[in-house]
Motif scaffolding. Sequence first.
Motif, PDB file in Angstrom:
ATOM      1  N   GLY A  44     -23.505 -56.126  15.796  1.00  0.00           N
ATOM      2  CA  GLY A  44     -22.541 -57.378  16.169  1.00  0.00           C
ATOM      3  C   GLY A  44     -21.176 -56.944  16.659  1.00  0.00           C
ATOM      4  N   ALA A  45     -20.694 -55.916  16.146  1.00  0.00           N
ATOM      5  CA  ALA A  45     -19.311 -55.521  16.752  1.00  0.00           C
ATOM      6  C   ALA A  45     -19.533 -54.936  18.217  1.00  0.00           C
ATOM      7  N   ALA A  46     -20.554 -54.242  18.530  1.00  0.00           N
ATOM      8  CA  ALA A  46     -20.822 -53.857  20.031  1.00  0.00           C
ATOM      9  C   ALA A  46     -20.932 -54.870  20.897  1.00  0.00           C
ATOM     10  N   VAL A  47     -21.768 -55.936  20.146  1.00  0.00           N
ATOM     11  CA  VAL A  47     -21.923 -57.190  20.991  1.00  0.00           C
ATOM     12  C   VAL A  47     -20.942 -58.057  21.406  1.00  0.00           C
ATOM     13  N   ARG A  48     -19.826 -57.956  20.383  1.00  0.00           N
ATOM     14  CA  ARG A  48     -18.566 -58.796  20.483  1.00  0.00           C
ATOM     15  C   ARG A  48     -17.596 -58.457  21.656  1.00  0.00           C
ATOM     16  N   GLN A  49     -17.939 -56.928  21.854  1.00  0.00           N
ATOM     17  CA  GLN A  49     -17.164 -56.263  23.114  1.00  0.00           C
ATOM     18  C   GLN A  49     -17.507 -56.797  24.300  1.00  0.00           C
ATOM     19  N   ILE A  50     -18.889 -57.245  24.495  1.00  0.00           N
ATOM     20  CA  ILE A  50     -19.342 -57.925  25.633  1.00  0.00           C
ATOM     21  C   ILE A  50     -18.724 -59.309  26.003  1.00  0.00           C
ATOM     22  N   PHE A  51     -18.507 -60.054  24.916  1.00  0.00           N
ATOM     23  CA  PHE A  51     -17.957 -61.163  25.114  1.00  0.00           C
ATOM     24  C   PHE A  51     -16.559 -61.119  25.556  1.00  0.00           C
ATOM     25  N   ALA A  52     -15.556 -59.994  24.906  1.00  0.00           N
ATOM     26  CA  ALA A  52     -14.505 -59.498  25.152  1.00  0.00           C
ATOM     27  C   ALA A  52     -14.346 -59.295  26.893  1.00  0.00           C
ATOM     28  N   ALA A  53     -15.142 -58.402  27.106  1.00  0.00           N
ATOM     29  CA  ALA A  53     -14.981 -57.790  28.581  1.00  0.00           C
ATOM     30  C   ALA A  53     -15.189 -58.827  29.597  1.00  0.00           C
ATOM     31  N   LYS A  54     -16.142 -59.879  29.033  1.00  0.00           N
ATOM     32  CA  LYS A  54     -16.616 -60.878  30.121  1.00  0.00           C
ATOM     33  C   LYS A  54     -15.445 -62.123  30.228  1.00  0.00           C
ATOM     34  N   GLY A  55     -15.107 -62.184  28.822  1.00  0.00           N
ATOM     35  CA  GLY A  55     -14.333 -63.532  28.730  1.00  0.00           C
ATOM     36  C   GLY A  55     -15.279 -64.507  28.478  1.00  0.00           C
TER      37      GLY A  55
END
Length: 340
Positions: A44-55
């Motif tokens: 989940g923590a890795a996946v949250r970084q995708i959301f952050a990078a893309k906005g």
Amino acid sequence: MKTLLLHPDTDGAIAQAGELLAAGQVVGIPTETVYGLGANALDGAAVRQIFAAKGRPSDNPLIVHIADFEQIYDLTAQVSDAAVRLAQAYWPGPMTIILPKASCIPDDVSAGLDTVGIRLPSHPIARAVIRAAGVPIAAPSANLSGRPSTTTAAHVMEDMDGKIAAVVDGGACAVGVESTVVSLAGNVPRLLRPGGISLEQLEAVLGTVEVDRAIRQQIGDDVQVSAPGMKYRHYAPHAPVTAVCGDPVRGADYISDHLTKTSGVICFDEFATRFETQIVHTIGRADDSAAQARAIFDALRAFDHTDVTEIWAQCPDDSGIGLAVANRLKKAAGFHVIEV
Ligand code: AMP
Ligand code: MG
């Protein structure tokens, strides 16, 4: 963060991408559809970084990419006969199947839904990277949220340089639009997003397929949609787009009549000479929607490097992959569509 540009023909590049993913980092990966922004789908923590990078809004779920069909049994609660038949027909390839999810899928991936989208891509580099990571890879398109998707490593660097660990350069994507998303989680198969596998191809295996109305028309903010991504403004260059649908000759006439000095044009190859005074991007011949699919995102992105104040785009009809190209153009236009 320094974003590494990895060349897959260099020794160790695929292994390095796999190690970064296994360590919880985000890596841009080429696929046959568009570039994906990958992370370990079970973390989940890795996946949250995708959301952050893309906005990316957190209620927009991610597709989970696998390298071997058998992985689907670990990631979903139930694999129907229809899912097996679809996979046999079109996997590896540009199609995502929505099924009830297994408990190992973090809520960050499924955006709290009880389903998950699974795809087995055909791109050899994508599959090699997934295998090297040793885990399924959650990956949305590798663009800033709202911008056109990315079909080259240079596009990915444009949007993601400094925000992610690495991009693997696999050249230009062969399909050029995202995967077809088909839900088998309800009673009747439902097309949620048109893509590289056409509606006609789905129907050949499944019989009746419902077509979600958000594919062809604007959906209000208050309406519950089946694929949350469909309600967001998408694929948009900075200048406003008008999609011109219907007969291509009448469409070219309509555009000619409405041009200003600073209009940009996206048109079929055979009409380019009509617009010599404008900045023009051609996307293939009117009858070649596969070529249009490969060219459409590059054309939309290219205008952001110019001073055009509006974009007129010829839009193909809905047959074959034309349904996907027309959907992306209409969404880029915020459903500002002229029928001629
Ligand atoms: P992207 O990969 O950025 O092109 O976005 C993935 C698309 O798949 C979005 O439109 C999502 O809403 C859709 N999607 C992913 N998972 C699901 C799911 N479980 N149910 C419905 N749609 C999904
Ligand atoms: Mg996307």
